[in-house]
Scaffold this motif. Structure first.
Motif, PDB file in Angstrom:
ATOM      1  N   UNK A  91       0.841  -1.196   0.000  1.00 46.27           N
ATOM      2  CA  UNK A  91       0.000   0.000   0.000  1.00 46.27           C
ATOM      3  C   UNK A  91       0.878   1.248   0.000  1.00 46.27           C
ATOM      4  N   UNK A  92       0.494   2.232  -0.812  1.00 42.15           N
ATOM      5  CA  UNK A  92       1.242   3.468  -0.882  1.00 42.15           C
ATOM      6  C   UNK A  92       2.352   3.475  -1.913  1.00 42.15           C
ATOM      7  N   UNK A  93       2.634   2.315  -2.538  1.00 38.47           N
ATOM      8  CA  UNK A  93       3.673   2.227  -3.565  1.00 38.47           C
ATOM      9  C   UNK A  93       3.026   2.095  -4.931  1.00 38.47           C
ATOM     10  N   UNK A  94       3.737   2.555  -5.956  1.00 45.33           N
ATOM     11  CA  UNK A  94       3.225   2.466  -7.317  1.00 45.33           C
ATOM     12  C   UNK A  94       4.369   2.197  -8.280  1.00 45.33           C
ATOM     13  N   UNK A  95       4.027   1.854  -9.521  1.00 47.92           N
ATOM     14  CA  UNK A  95       5.001   1.635 -10.583  1.00 47.92           C
ATOM     15  C   UNK A  95       4.490   2.280 -11.856  1.00 47.92           C
ATOM     16  N   UNK A  96       5.434   2.752 -12.698  1.00 47.97           N
ATOM     17  CA  UNK A  96       5.122   3.241 -14.031  1.00 47.97           C
ATOM     18  C   UNK A  96       5.533   2.174 -15.033  1.00 47.97           C
ATOM     19  N   UNK A  97       4.609   1.798 -15.910  1.00 47.95           N
ATOM     20  CA  UNK A  97       4.826   0.657 -16.805  1.00 47.95           C
ATOM     21  C   UNK A  97       4.307   1.017 -18.195  1.00 47.95           C
ATOM     22  N   UNK A  98       5.065   0.671 -19.219  1.00 44.41           N
ATOM     23  CA  UNK A  98       4.526   0.783 -20.578  1.00 44.41           C
ATOM     24  C   UNK A  98       3.294  -0.119 -20.666  1.00 44.41           C
ATOM     25  N   UNK A  99       2.177   0.371 -21.175  1.00 44.00           N
ATOM     26  CA  UNK A  99       0.930  -0.413 -21.146  1.00 44.00           C
ATOM     27  C   UNK A  99       1.039  -1.794 -21.769  1.00 44.00           C
ATOM     28  N   UNK A 100       1.856  -1.948 -22.793  1.00 42.43           N
ATOM     29  CA  UNK A 100       1.976  -3.245 -23.437  1.00 42.43           C
ATOM     30  C   UNK A 100       2.656  -4.295 -22.582  1.00 42.43           C
ATOM     31  N   UNK A 101       3.431  -3.863 -21.603  1.00 41.69           N
ATOM     32  CA  UNK A 101       4.154  -4.809 -20.753  1.00 41.69           C
ATOM     33  C   UNK A 101       3.383  -5.174 -19.488  1.00 41.69           C
ATOM     34  N   UNK A 102       2.286  -4.489 -19.229  1.00 37.32           N
ATOM     35  CA  UNK A 102       1.453  -4.817 -18.066  1.00 37.32           C
ATOM     36  C   UNK A 102       0.513  -5.947 -18.471  1.00 37.32           C
ATOM     37  N   UNK A 103       0.874  -7.177 -18.120  1.00 37.17           N
ATOM     38  CA  UNK A 103       0.156  -8.350 -18.611  1.00 37.17           C
ATOM     39  C   UNK A 103      -1.001  -8.760 -17.709  1.00 37.17           C
ATOM     40  N   UNK A 104      -0.801  -8.664 -16.391  1.00 35.25           N
ATOM     41  CA  UNK A 104      -1.759  -9.241 -15.455  1.00 35.25           C
ATOM     42  C   UNK A 104      -1.588  -8.553 -14.110  1.00 35.25           C
ATOM     43  N   UNK A 105      -2.703  -8.256 -13.448  1.00 37.76           N
ATOM     44  CA  UNK A 105      -2.627  -7.716 -12.092  1.00 37.76           C
ATOM     45  C   UNK A 105      -3.916  -8.054 -11.343  1.00 37.76           C
ATOM     46  N   UNK A 106      -3.830  -7.970 -10.028  1.00 36.14           N
ATOM     47  CA  UNK A 106      -4.999  -8.287  -9.215  1.00 36.14           C
ATOM     48  C   UNK A 106      -6.024  -7.168  -9.308  1.00 36.14           C
ATOM     49  N   UNK A 107      -7.273  -7.563  -9.520  1.00 37.03           N
ATOM     50  CA  UNK A 107      -8.343  -6.572  -9.601  1.00 37.03           C
ATOM     51  C   UNK A 107      -8.426  -5.800  -8.285  1.00 37.03           C
ATOM     52  N   UNK A 108      -8.801  -4.554  -8.374  1.00 37.32           N
ATOM     53  CA  UNK A 108      -8.875  -3.711  -7.191  1.00 37.32           C
ATOM     54  C   UNK A 108      -7.696  -2.773  -7.060  1.00 37.32           C
ATOM     55  N   UNK A 109      -6.597  -3.064  -7.784  1.00 39.67           N
ATOM     56  CA  UNK A 109      -5.468  -2.152  -7.776  1.00 39.67           C
ATOM     57  C   UNK A 109      -5.816  -0.919  -8.611  1.00 39.67           C
ATOM     58  N   UNK A 110      -5.419   0.245  -8.148  1.00 40.44           N
ATOM     59  CA  UNK A 110      -5.675   1.468  -8.885  1.00 40.44           C
ATOM     60  C   UNK A 110      -4.806   1.547 -10.123  1.00 40.44           C
ATOM     61  N   UNK A 111      -5.389   1.945 -11.259  1.00 39.93           N
ATOM     62  CA  UNK A 111      -4.650   2.049 -12.512  1.00 39.93           C
ATOM     63  C   UNK A 111      -5.068   3.322 -13.228  1.00 39.93           C
TER      64      UNK A 111
END
Length: 239
Positions: free
Chosen positions: A161-181
């Motif tokens: 909680x409180x941490x984030x990452x910047x990712x090129x959209x094409x490389x973001x393959x999968x994440x847990x629902x509920x995470x802010x995007x």
């Protein structure tokens, strides 16, 4: 039901089922299967036992297929196999109310009947991303097991909680629902698509993310210079 993932660079998912057991997959994605399976194609599949045409339409608008196919094993049981579209890996996900997932469109392979496949996020990003089609994530909810294909090598991060990452959209393959995007433009980065700004996805913890090293767009761009030129020559119509 038992599963086996075979191969390395272009893996294959083999699902062995007992009498009457079922899996759902997008139509035409099957690679091979044993005889006797019952096949039924409908818009209601992939809705976690709910919905019908409207559920299928929403799925299609989100980059998936309108119709999904249900594979039912015969009395003696059998197996069905699905191959990946790109070099990469196959991951098995256990889906329940506490573990729902967002997967990039095109990554969903198959699931058990009570898994719901729907549009989770659809964002127009401009001409430079995915040919102007934007980015689409499908949501995997309900209860059961789902299998997804991720491209290239996979790197995983667990964001507190409180941490984030910047990712090129094409490389973001999968994440847990509920995470802010959200999507943000980062200035000062020269690139051939956006001039002096780069559009990145910013994902916020807590939660787990899976990043893929390959994208279909980068693969296509890498091989494009080696493809035959299909443009008609100027002399083709001169005898």
């Amino acid at each position: 039901m038992q599963t086996r993932i075979m191969g390395t660079t272009m893996p294959v998912l083999e699902i062995t089922m007992g009498p009457g057991e079922q899996v759902i997959a997008e139509g035409g994605d099957v690679a091979w299967l044993s005889p006797g399976f019952g096949l039924d194609t409908s818009t209601r599949f992939g809705s976690g036992g709910r919905g019908g045409f409207m559920s299928g339409l929403k799925r299609a608008l989100g980059g998936g297929q309108l119709f999904l196919t249900e594979y039912t094993a015969p009395r003696e049981g059998g197996f069905v196999a699905f191959a990946t579209d790109l070099p990469g890996t196959i991951r098995e996900l256990r889906v329940d109310a506490a573990d729902e997932f967002m997967v990039q469109s095109g990554a969903y392979m198959a699931s058990t009947p009570q898994v719901e496949v729907s549009v989770g996020l659809q964002k127009k990003l401009g001409a430079g991303i995915f040919g102007g089609a934007g980015v689409v994530f499908q949501k995997l909810a309900g209860t059961g097991t789902a299998w997804v294909q991720l491209a290239g090598e996979i790197t995983e991060y667990d964001l507190p909680a409180g941490r984030s990452m910047l990712i090129h959209p094409g490389h973001l393959a999968l994440f847990r629902a509920g995470m802010g995007l959200e999507f943000t433009s980062v200035r000062g980065v020269k690139n051939k698509l956006f001039g002096d700004s780069l559009l990145l996805a910013e994902i916020h913890g807590p939660g787990h993310v899976w990043l893929q090293s390959m994208t279909a767009e980068k693969l296509a761009s890498a091989i494009e210079p080696y493809l035959p030129d299909r443009t008609p020559s100027s002399s083709s119509g001169n005898g």
